[in-house]
Design a protein around this motif. Structure first.
Motif, short mmCIF file in Angstrom:
data_model
loop_
_atom_site.label_atom_id
_atom_site.label_comp_id
_atom_site.label_asym_id
_atom_site.label_seq_id
_atom_site.Cartn_x
_atom_site.Cartn_y
_atom_site.Cartn_z
N ASN A 61 18.06 -79.03 -25.86
CA ASN A 61 19.31 -78.86 -26.48
C ASN A 61 20.32 -78.44 -25.35
OD1 ASN A 61 18.77 -79.39 -29.08
ND2 ASN A 61 18.36 -77.00 -29.43
N GLN A 62 19.94 -77.60 -24.35
CA GLN A 62 20.65 -77.30 -23.25
C GLN A 62 20.94 -78.46 -22.43
OE1 GLN A 62 18.58 -73.89 -21.19
NE2 GLN A 62 19.04 -72.61 -22.99
N SER A 63 19.92 -79.36 -22.12
CA SER A 63 20.29 -80.89 -21.38
C SER A 63 21.37 -81.53 -22.01
CB SER A 63 19.01 -81.26 -21.12
OG SER A 63 17.99 -80.48 -20.23
N MET A 64 21.15 -81.53 -23.41
CA MET A 64 21.97 -82.32 -24.17
C MET A 64 23.46 -81.79 -24.12
SD MET A 64 20.49 -84.65 -25.97
CE MET A 64 21.79 -85.10 -27.21
N MET A 72 32.41 -83.72 -16.87
CA MET A 72 31.40 -84.98 -16.20
C MET A 72 31.61 -86.38 -16.92
SD MET A 72 29.62 -83.76 -13.83
CE MET A 72 29.27 -82.24 -12.97
N LYS A 73 32.59 -86.17 -17.73
CA LYS A 73 33.04 -87.60 -18.35
C LYS A 73 32.99 -88.93 -17.61
CE LYS A 73 34.59 -86.06 -22.58
NZ LYS A 73 35.96 -85.74 -23.62
N ASP A 74 33.60 -88.77 -16.19
CA ASP A 74 33.53 -89.84 -15.31
C ASP A 74 32.40 -90.10 -14.59
OD1 ASP A 74 36.21 -90.00 -16.25
OD2 ASP A 74 36.89 -88.78 -14.58
N ASP A 75 31.31 -89.27 -14.82
CA ASP A 75 29.91 -89.58 -14.22
C ASP A 75 29.05 -89.86 -15.16
OD1 ASP A 75 27.79 -89.54 -12.62
OD2 ASP A 75 28.24 -87.75 -11.70
N ALA A 76 28.88 -91.09 -15.52
CA ALA A 76 27.67 -91.72 -16.63
C ALA A 76 26.51 -91.43 -16.20
CB ALA A 76 28.38 -93.31 -16.90
N ARG A 83 20.40 -86.62 -20.30
CA ARG A 83 19.76 -87.12 -21.62
C ARG A 83 18.24 -87.58 -21.36
NH1 ARG A 83 24.64 -89.40 -22.12
NH2 ARG A 83 24.02 -91.45 -21.58
N GLN A 84 17.96 -88.00 -20.24
CA GLN A 84 16.47 -88.27 -19.97
C GLN A 84 15.82 -87.32 -20.14
OE1 GLN A 84 14.91 -91.23 -20.16
NE2 GLN A 84 13.16 -90.28 -19.67
N LEU A 85 16.36 -86.17 -19.37
CA LEU A 85 15.78 -84.77 -19.21
C LEU A 85 15.58 -84.00 -20.60
CD1 LEU A 85 14.59 -82.75 -17.17
CD2 LEU A 85 16.89 -81.78 -16.96
N ALA A 86 16.46 -84.20 -21.26
CA ALA A 86 16.54 -83.59 -22.81
C ALA A 86 15.32 -84.50 -23.58
CB ALA A 86 17.75 -83.82 -23.62
N LYS A 87 15.09 -85.73 -23.35
CA LYS A 87 14.30 -86.44 -24.00
C LYS A 87 12.80 -85.90 -23.66
CE LYS A 87 12.76 -91.41 -24.65
NZ LYS A 87 11.85 -91.96 -23.72
N ILE A 88 12.48 -85.68 -22.45
CA ILE A 88 11.39 -85.25 -21.60
C ILE A 88 10.83 -84.05 -22.41
CG2 ILE A 88 10.33 -84.17 -19.76
CD1 ILE A 88 11.87 -86.52 -18.31
N TYR A 89 11.89 -82.80 -22.59
CA TYR A 89 11.92 -81.62 -23.19
C TYR A 89 11.46 -81.77 -24.51
CZ TYR A 89 13.41 -79.08 -18.93
OH TYR A 89 13.65 -78.66 -17.59
N LEU A 112 20.90 -91.49 -30.34
CA LEU A 112 22.23 -92.00 -30.79
C LEU A 112 23.36 -92.05 -29.79
CD1 LEU A 112 22.59 -89.67 -33.98
CD2 LEU A 112 22.76 -92.03 -33.92
N LEU A 113 23.15 -90.98 -28.66
CA LEU A 113 23.92 -91.13 -27.56
C LEU A 113 23.83 -92.37 -26.65
CD1 LEU A 113 24.13 -87.02 -26.78
CD2 LEU A 113 25.84 -88.58 -27.54
N ASP A 114 22.42 -92.68 -26.49
CA ASP A 114 22.10 -93.86 -25.55
C ASP A 114 22.47 -95.25 -26.37
OD1 ASP A 114 21.29 -92.24 -23.38
OD2 ASP A 114 19.33 -92.04 -24.00
N GLY A 115 22.73 -95.13 -27.59
CA GLY A 115 23.22 -96.27 -28.37
C GLY A 115 22.05 -97.10 -28.78
#
Length: 179
Positions: A61-64, A72-76, A83-89, A112-115
């Motif tokens: 959740n923290q990584s999300m 960080m909106k300009d740094d996709a 999100r990859q780190l969140a997925k791992i957790y 969802l966030l990754d589409g």
């Protein structure tokens, strides 16, 4: 936070190596933006109890949260890495507790966030089934269904939104449909 801090300090003084105490301190540190202590106490908690799925969910959740930071909106790529780190957790949480509706909900949100619509629907369905009384699982599943191009799935999503609102009327009632 003052009350929680006092409780955590007291617990740390009496049971400083307990996983649940370090988990609590890690969560509290996150709330007050002490990210170094958040990480350190998370690691200490895992050393004490490596299979504690809820700690992995919290860290996911923290990584999300980090993936959605306004600054960080300009740094996709940063968001994608978080999100990859969140997925791992979340996957680690599922390894520790295969029926964790919290971890399944987290994985739904990452998809969802990754589409990844099909993954989000499948994960959301699993989260919803595992946590039928967990409003966040229902809400995430509804968001996945509402992304569909299938009218029947979108209608099901609207029905599940209503179920979510019943489960958590204070947090969800009257909110716009999840996207």
């Amino acid at each position: 936070t003052t009350t929680a801090t006092n409780i955590m300090v007291s617990l740390a003084n009496s049971q400083g190596q307990a996983a649940v105490v370090n988990y609590g301190i890690s969560s509290l540190a996150f709330l007050v933006a002490d990210f170094e202590q958040t990480r350190d106490k998370f690691q200490t908690a895992l050393l004490a109890e490596p299979a504690a799925y809820d700690m992995y969910v919290e860290r996911g959740n923290q990584s999300m949260w980090f993936s959605m930071r306004d600054d960080m909106k300009d740094d996709a790529e940063y968001g994608k890495r978080q999100r990859q780190l969140a997925k791992i957790y979340f996957e680690a949480a599922l390894a520790a507790k295969p029926d964790s509706f919290e971890a399944l909900t987290g994985l739904t949100c990452v998809a969802l966030l990754d589409g990844r619509k099909a993954d989000a629907i499948n994960l959301g369905r699993a989260a919803s089934a595992a946590g039928s009384e967990y409003a966040a699982a229902q809400w995430a599943y509804a968001a996945a269904l509402l992304m569909s191009t299938d009218d029947k799935l979108r209608e099901l999503g609207k029905t599940i939104v209503k179920k979510s609102e019943v489960l958590d009327p204070i947090g969800l009632e009257g909110k716009p449909f999840p996207t």
